[in-house]
Design a protein around this motif. Structure first.
Motif, PDB file in Angstrom:
ATOM      1  N   TYR A 182       0.829  -1.103   0.010  1.00 47.20           N
ATOM      2  CA  TYR A 182       0.136   0.197   0.020  1.00 47.20           C
ATOM      3  C   TYR A 182       0.953   1.334   0.047  1.00 47.20           C
ATOM      4  O   TYR A 182       1.314   1.689   1.213  1.00 47.20           O
ATOM      5  N   ASP A 183       1.261   1.760  -1.251  1.00 44.30           N
ATOM      6  CA  ASP A 183       2.245   2.811  -1.559  1.00 44.30           C
ATOM      7  C   ASP A 183       1.529   3.785  -2.479  1.00 44.30           C
ATOM      8  O   ASP A 183       0.491   3.827  -2.615  1.00 44.30           O
ATOM      9  N   LEU A 184       2.423   4.614  -2.979  1.00 43.48           N
ATOM     10  CA  LEU A 184       1.893   5.678  -4.035  1.00 43.48           C
ATOM     11  C   LEU A 184       1.595   4.962  -5.160  1.00 43.48           C
ATOM     12  O   LEU A 184       0.262   5.501  -5.483  1.00 43.48           O
ATOM     13  N   ASP A 185       1.822   3.751  -5.513  1.00 42.51           N
ATOM     14  CA  ASP A 185       0.999   3.212  -6.801  1.00 42.51           C
ATOM     15  C   ASP A 185      -0.517   2.969  -6.452  1.00 42.51           C
ATOM     16  O   ASP A 185      -1.081   2.801  -7.208  1.00 42.51           O
ATOM     17  N   PHE A 186      -0.601   2.014  -5.282  1.00 41.73           N
ATOM     18  CA  PHE A 186      -1.951   2.049  -4.559  1.00 41.73           C
ATOM     19  C   PHE A 186      -2.537   3.105  -4.489  1.00 41.73           C
ATOM     20  O   PHE A 186      -3.726   3.101  -5.239  1.00 41.73           O
ATOM     21  N   LEU A 187      -2.218   4.030  -4.105  1.00 44.62           N
ATOM     22  CA  LEU A 187      -2.705   5.330  -3.728  1.00 44.62           C
ATOM     23  C   LEU A 187      -3.447   5.880  -5.120  1.00 44.62           C
ATOM     24  O   LEU A 187      -4.633   6.259  -5.356  1.00 44.62           O
ATOM     25  N   LEU A 188      -2.736   5.738  -6.177  1.00 44.29           N
ATOM     26  CA  LEU A 188      -3.114   6.385  -7.447  1.00 44.29           C
ATOM     27  C   LEU A 188      -4.088   5.421  -8.306  1.00 44.29           C
ATOM     28  O   LEU A 188      -4.635   5.804  -9.417  1.00 44.29           O
ATOM     29  N   THR A 189      -4.264   4.051  -7.601  1.00 43.70           N
ATOM     30  CA  THR A 189      -5.336   3.482  -8.044  1.00 43.70           C
ATOM     31  C   THR A 189      -6.698   3.251  -7.506  1.00 43.70           C
ATOM     32  O   THR A 189      -7.741   2.822  -7.919  1.00 43.70           O
ATOM     33  N   THR A 190      -6.659   4.055  -6.432  1.00 42.11           N
ATOM     34  CA  THR A 190      -7.842   4.088  -5.491  1.00 42.11           C
ATOM     35  C   THR A 190      -9.000   4.898  -6.398  1.00 42.11           C
ATOM     36  O   THR A 190      -8.519   5.808  -7.119  1.00 42.11           O
ATOM     37  N   SER A 191     -10.157   4.719  -5.694  1.00 46.96           N
ATOM     38  CA  SER A 191     -11.141   5.729  -6.174  1.00 46.96           C
ATOM     39  C   SER A 191     -11.894   6.494  -5.309  1.00 46.96           C
ATOM     40  O   SER A 191     -11.437   6.210  -4.025  1.00 46.96           O
ATOM     41  N   LYS A 192     -12.653   7.589  -5.602  1.00 48.03           N
ATOM     42  CA  LYS A 192     -13.423   8.282  -4.501  1.00 48.03           C
ATOM     43  C   LYS A 192     -14.836   7.993  -4.885  1.00 48.03           C
ATOM     44  O   LYS A 192     -15.533   8.434  -5.980  1.00 48.03           O
ATOM     45  N   PRO A 193     -15.692   7.235  -4.074  1.00 46.13           N
ATOM     46  CA  PRO A 193     -14.952   6.637  -2.617  1.00 46.13           C
ATOM     47  C   PRO A 193     -14.363   5.168  -2.985  1.00 46.13           C
ATOM     48  O   PRO A 193     -14.309   4.904  -4.128  1.00 46.13           O
ATOM     49  N   ASP A 194     -13.888   4.672  -2.139  1.00 44.77           N
ATOM     50  CA  ASP A 194     -13.439   3.487  -1.867  1.00 44.77           C
ATOM     51  C   ASP A 194     -13.450   2.716  -0.558  1.00 44.77           C
ATOM     52  O   ASP A 194     -13.613   3.344   0.441  1.00 44.77           O
ATOM     53  N   ILE A 195     -13.685   1.587  -0.550  1.00 46.58           N
ATOM     54  CA  ILE A 195     -13.707   0.663   0.841  1.00 46.58           C
ATOM     55  C   ILE A 195     -12.539  -0.386   0.661  1.00 46.58           C
ATOM     56  O   ILE A 195     -12.678  -1.346  -0.143  1.00 46.58           O
ATOM     57  N   TYR A 196     -11.873  -0.622   1.898  1.00 47.62           N
ATOM     58  CA  TYR A 196     -10.860  -1.656   2.051  1.00 47.62           C
ATOM     59  C   TYR A 196     -11.356  -2.211   3.444  1.00 47.62           C
ATOM     60  O   TYR A 196     -11.221  -1.310   4.435  1.00 47.62           O
ATOM     61  N   LYS A 197     -11.722  -3.552   3.552  1.00 48.56           N
ATOM     62  CA  LYS A 197     -11.744  -4.136   4.964  1.00 48.56           C
ATOM     63  C   LYS A 197     -10.703  -4.899   5.078  1.00 48.56           C
ATOM     64  O   LYS A 197     -10.171  -5.661   4.557  1.00 48.56           O
ATOM     65  N   MET A 198     -10.154  -4.567   6.547  1.00 48.47           N
ATOM     66  CA  MET A 198      -8.946  -5.178   7.057  1.00 48.47           C
ATOM     67  C   MET A 198      -9.270  -6.101   8.086  1.00 48.47           C
ATOM     68  O   MET A 198      -9.823  -5.504   8.951  1.00 48.47           O
ATOM     69  N   GLU A 199      -8.670  -7.158   8.125  1.00 51.74           N
ATOM     70  CA  GLU A 199      -8.753  -8.299   9.086  1.00 51.74           C
ATOM     71  C   GLU A 199      -7.484  -8.080  10.035  1.00 51.74           C
ATOM     72  O   GLU A 199      -6.360  -8.494   9.377  1.00 51.74           O
ATOM     73  N   PHE A 200      -7.555  -7.952  11.240  1.00 45.80           N
ATOM     74  CA  PHE A 200      -6.407  -7.981  12.109  1.00 45.80           C
ATOM     75  C   PHE A 200      -6.466  -9.209  13.273  1.00 45.80           C
ATOM     76  O   PHE A 200      -7.636  -9.325  13.542  1.00 45.80           O
ATOM     77  N   GLN A 201      -5.571  -9.784  13.412  1.00 42.45           N
ATOM     78  CA  GLN A 201      -5.433 -10.852  14.577  1.00 42.45           C
ATOM     79  C   GLN A 201      -4.509 -10.091  15.334  1.00 42.45           C
ATOM     80  O   GLN A 201      -3.335  -9.737  15.078  1.00 42.45           O
ATOM     81  N   ASP A 202      -5.014  -9.540  16.518  1.00 46.28           N
ATOM     82  CA  ASP A 202      -4.487  -8.537  17.571  1.00 46.28           C
ATOM     83  C   ASP A 202      -3.927  -7.353  16.596  1.00 46.28           C
ATOM     84  O   ASP A 202      -4.606  -6.796  16.083  1.00 46.28           O
ATOM     85  N   GLU A 203      -2.743  -7.219  16.810  1.00 47.90           N
ATOM     86  CA  GLU A 203      -2.009  -6.044  15.826  1.00 47.90           C
ATOM     87  C   GLU A 203      -1.457  -6.408  14.453  1.00 47.90           C
ATOM     88  O   GLU A 203      -0.847  -5.646  13.875  1.00 47.90           O
ATOM     89  N   VAL A 204      -1.748  -7.551  13.991  1.00 42.38           N
ATOM     90  CA  VAL A 204      -1.172  -8.018  12.853  1.00 42.38           C
ATOM     91  C   VAL A 204      -2.138  -8.198  11.809  1.00 42.38           C
ATOM     92  O   VAL A 204      -3.370  -8.771  12.075  1.00 42.38           O
ATOM     93  N   LEU A 205      -2.035  -7.593  10.510  1.00 44.46           N
ATOM     94  CA  LEU A 205      -2.824  -7.623   9.559  1.00 44.46           C
ATOM     95  C   LEU A 205      -2.724  -8.611   8.883  1.00 44.46           C
ATOM     96  O   LEU A 205      -1.698  -9.496   8.424  1.00 44.46           O
ATOM     97  N   VAL A 206      -4.107  -9.469   8.561  1.00 44.18           N
ATOM     98  CA  VAL A 206      -4.035 -10.907   8.146  1.00 44.18           C
ATOM     99  C   VAL A 206      -4.438 -10.756   6.736  1.00 44.18           C
ATOM    100  O   VAL A 206      -4.026 -11.488   6.025  1.00 44.18           O
ATOM    101  N   GLU A 207      -5.535  -9.932   6.569  1.00 44.94           N
ATOM    102  CA  GLU A 207      -6.160 -10.068   5.149  1.00 44.94           C
ATOM    103  C   GLU A 207      -6.570  -8.567   4.814  1.00 44.94           C
ATOM    104  O   GLU A 207      -7.298  -7.886   5.793  1.00 44.94           O
ATOM    105  N   THR A 208      -6.767  -8.144   3.448  1.00 42.25           N
ATOM    106  CA  THR A 208      -7.262  -6.792   3.423  1.00 42.25           C
ATOM    107  C   THR A 208      -8.092  -7.181   1.918  1.00 42.25           C
ATOM    108  O   THR A 208      -7.592  -7.824   0.927  1.00 42.25           O
TER     109      THR A 208
END
Length: 190
Positions: free
Chosen positions: A158-184
Motif C-alpha cells: 500500500y504505497d504511492l502506486d496503490f494510492l493512484l489506483t484508488t477511487s473516490k469513494p473506496d472501501i477496504y476491509k482489513m482483518e487484524f489478529q491482535d495488531e497483525v494484518l491478516v487480510e485486506t
C-alpha cells in the motif's frame, strides 16, 4: 482476537467551495454514500470514526445513522496537510506534489506537513484505535493519502502506486489478529 477495520475513503468532493476542512460532497459523492450504506449496513459495524473533514464525515454519516450509531471524530485522522491555511489545491498541482512527497518523505510546502510527519500522526492514532476497539468492527471515514499511509504501515504494497489506483469513494476491509494484518479485501466496485 480479530478486529475488522473498514477504511472508507470519502466520495467525490467539489474543489470550488469552502476549504479543505469544510468542502462536502458533490451529488455523485452523496449518491455513492448511499451505495456505501447499502454495502456495509449488514456488516455489523460497532464503531464509526472519522477525520474531522466534512467530506469524510458525510460519506459515512448515513451508514452510521442507519444502524443507530454516532460518529467519533479524531482530529489526528485529518488529511495530509499539503499547504497552509486549509487551501484547496487543484488536481493538476496536487498529483505531482503527492508524487514528490512520497519520493521525498521529509519534503513539505510552507504551512504543510511531510509524509513522515503525517505518517507518524495517523499510524499512532490507528494503533490506538486497534487497541481501544480490539475485537470490534470499526468504520473509519478517511482520505486517500492518510488511508494509504495507515495501510502501508502494516503492508508495504500500500504505497504511492496503490494510492493512484484508488477511487473516490473506496472501501477496504482489513482483518487484524491482535495488531497483525491478516487480510485486506476491497469492497468498493467502481
Amino acid at each position: 482476537m480479530k478486529t475488522y477495520i473498514y477504511m472508507v475513503r470519502h466520495g467525490e468532493s467539489p474543489k470550488t467551495e469552502g476549504d479543505e476542512r469544510t468542502r462536502g460532497l458533490t451529488e455523485k459523492g452523496r449518491s455513492d454514500a448511499r451505495i456505501i450504506t447499502q454495502l456495509l449496513k449488514e456488516e455489523g459495524i460497532d464503531v464509526f470514526i472519522s477525520s474531522p473533514y466534512k467530506r469524510a464525515v458525510a460519506t459515512i454519516e448515513e451508514l452510521a445513522q442507519s444502524v443507530g450509531k454516532e460518529i467519533v471524530v479524531f482530529e489526528e485522522l485529518r488529511e495530509l496537510v499539503f499547504i497552509g491555511d486549509n487551501q484547496i489545491m487543484a488536481d493538476n498541482e496536487l498529483y505531482p506534489l503527492v508524487k514528490k512527497m512520497f519520493t521525498e518523505p521529509d519534503f513539505s510546502l510552507p504551512g504543510g506537513e511531510s509524509i513522515t510527519v503525517c505518517r507518524n500522526r495517523v499510524v499512532g492514532t490507528f494503533r490506538n484505535i486497534l487497541e481501544q476497539y480490539r475485537g470490534q468492527k470499526v468504520a473509519i471515514g478517511t482520505h486517500g493519502a492518510v488511508m494509504t499511509l495507515m495501510m502501508g504501515y502494516f503492508d508495504s504494497q500500500y504505497d504511492l502506486d496503490f494510492l493512484l489506483t484508488t477511487s473516490k469513494p473506496d472501501i477496504y476491509k482489513m482483518e487484524f489478529q491482535d495488531e497483525v494484518l491478516v487480510e485486506t479485501k476491497r469492497l468498493w466496485k467502481n
